[in-house]
Enzyme design. Structure first.
Site, short mmCIF file in Angstrom:
data_model
loop_
_atom_site.label_atom_id
_atom_site.label_comp_id
_atom_site.label_asym_id
_atom_site.label_seq_id
_atom_site.Cartn_x
_atom_site.Cartn_y
_atom_site.Cartn_z
N ASP A 159 0.86 -1.18 0.00
CA ASP A 159 0.00 0.00 0.00
C ASP A 159 0.89 1.24 0.00
O ASP A 159 1.53 1.54 1.01
CB ASP A 159 -0.88 0.04 1.25
N LYS A 193 -7.10 3.19 -2.23
CA LYS A 193 -7.37 3.22 -0.79
C LYS A 193 -7.63 4.65 -0.35
O LYS A 193 -6.96 5.58 -0.81
CB LYS A 193 -6.16 2.63 -0.06
N LYS A 226 -10.43 0.13 -1.24
CA LYS A 226 -10.19 -0.21 0.16
C LYS A 226 -10.52 1.01 1.00
O LYS A 226 -9.98 2.09 0.78
CB LYS A 226 -8.73 -0.63 0.38
#
Length: 219
Positions: free
Chosen positions: A92, A154, A183
Site C-alpha cells: 500500500d 485506498k 479499500k
C-alpha cells in the site's frame, strides 16, 4: 455478510510508530486465528510477521512511503521490492500528494505504472489521502490508478481526517467497470460506517478495530 466472509476482507492494522514486537505477535495470532485478509504493518516487522503467519491464509500488507508519500518513484519501487522479498503479499503506497495537488497527472500516472511493475503479481493498493483532495482530484487519481493496473485504491492512511462516505462513493464510481476495487481505511471503526462503504461496493476494509466490528456484526 457472515462473520467468516467479513474476516476475509479485513486488513488487521497496526501502524503506530511505537508498535512493539509483542504487539505485532498478538496482531498476527489474531489474524491467523480469524483468517483476516492481511495484517497491515510497517516494513521493519515483515520478516517477523512472515514467520508467525507461515502456512496461514493471512497475507502481509506493507505500508510504503508512509504516511506522507514524499518518496521518489525510484525509492518507492525499491521499498516495494524489499518488502516483497521480506514476505509481503500486498503493498500500500501513498501517492505523490504534492504532484497531485499541482495537477501533475503525468507524474501520478508514471508513479502508478512503475510501482505496478515493481509489485509484479503481488497486490498493489494506492493510497489517495482523500481528506486533502477535491472531489475532482479524487476522481482523476482513482481513474488513473485503475488505468495503470492498481488492484485497489485506498481512501487514507489513517493519520489525517477520516474520509467521508461521499468521498468513498466518488472512488467507487470512478473505478466502476474496471478490475480495480476500493479499500476503505481511516476511521472505519463502526459497523454502520463499514456497512455504508460495503453498500457502495468497497471490497477491503483497513482497520485497527476489527474485534469491535465483529462484535457489532454478531449483535
Amino acid at each position: 455478510m457472515d462473520r467468516k466472509a467479513f474476516c476475509h476482507i479485513i486488513d488487521h492494522t497496526l501502524l503506530k510508530p511505537e508498535a512493539t514486537r509483542e504487539q505485532i505477535e498478538k496482531l498476527c495470532i489474531e489474524a491467523r486465528e480469524n483468517e483476516f485478509a492481511t495484517v497491515a504493518i510497517e516494513p521493519v516487522y515483515i520478516p517477523y510477521a512472515a514467520s508467525l503467519l507461515q502456512g496461514s491464509k493471512t497475507g502481509i500488507t506493507s505500508a510504503i512511503a508512509y504516511p506522507h508519500g514524499s518518496w521518489s518513484i525510484k525509492a518507492k519501487c525499491h521499498e516495494i521490492g524489499l518488502c516483497l522479498k521480506a514476505g509481503a503479499s500486498d503493498c500500500d503506497y501513498v501517492l505523490d500528494l504534492g504532484a497531485l495537488k499541482e495537477g501533475n497527472w503525468d507524474q501520478i500516472r508514471k508513479e502508478a505504472r512503475e510501482c505496478r511493475k515493481a509489485t509484479g503479481s503481488a497486490i498493489l493498493k494506492i493510497i489517495l489521502e482523500v481528506s486533502l483532495l477535491t472531489d475532482e482530484e479524487i476522481r482523476i487519481a482513482s481513474l488513473i490508478s485503475a488505468e495503470e493496473g492498481a488492484d485497489f485504491v485506498k481512501t487514507a492512511t489513517g493519520y489525517l481526517a477520516s474520509p467521508t462516505i461521499e468521498q468513498v462513493a466518488i472512488m467507487t464510481e470512478a473505478v466502476a467497470g474496471t478490475k480495480t476495487s476500493v479499500k476503505a481505511a481511516g476511521g472505519f471503526s463502526s459497523m454502520k460506517r463499514v456497512q455504508q462503504a460495503l453498500d457502495l461496493g468497497v471490497k477491503r476494509i483497513g482497520t485497527s478495530s476489527a474485534f469491535k466490528l465483529l462484535e457489532e456484526l454478531q449483535s
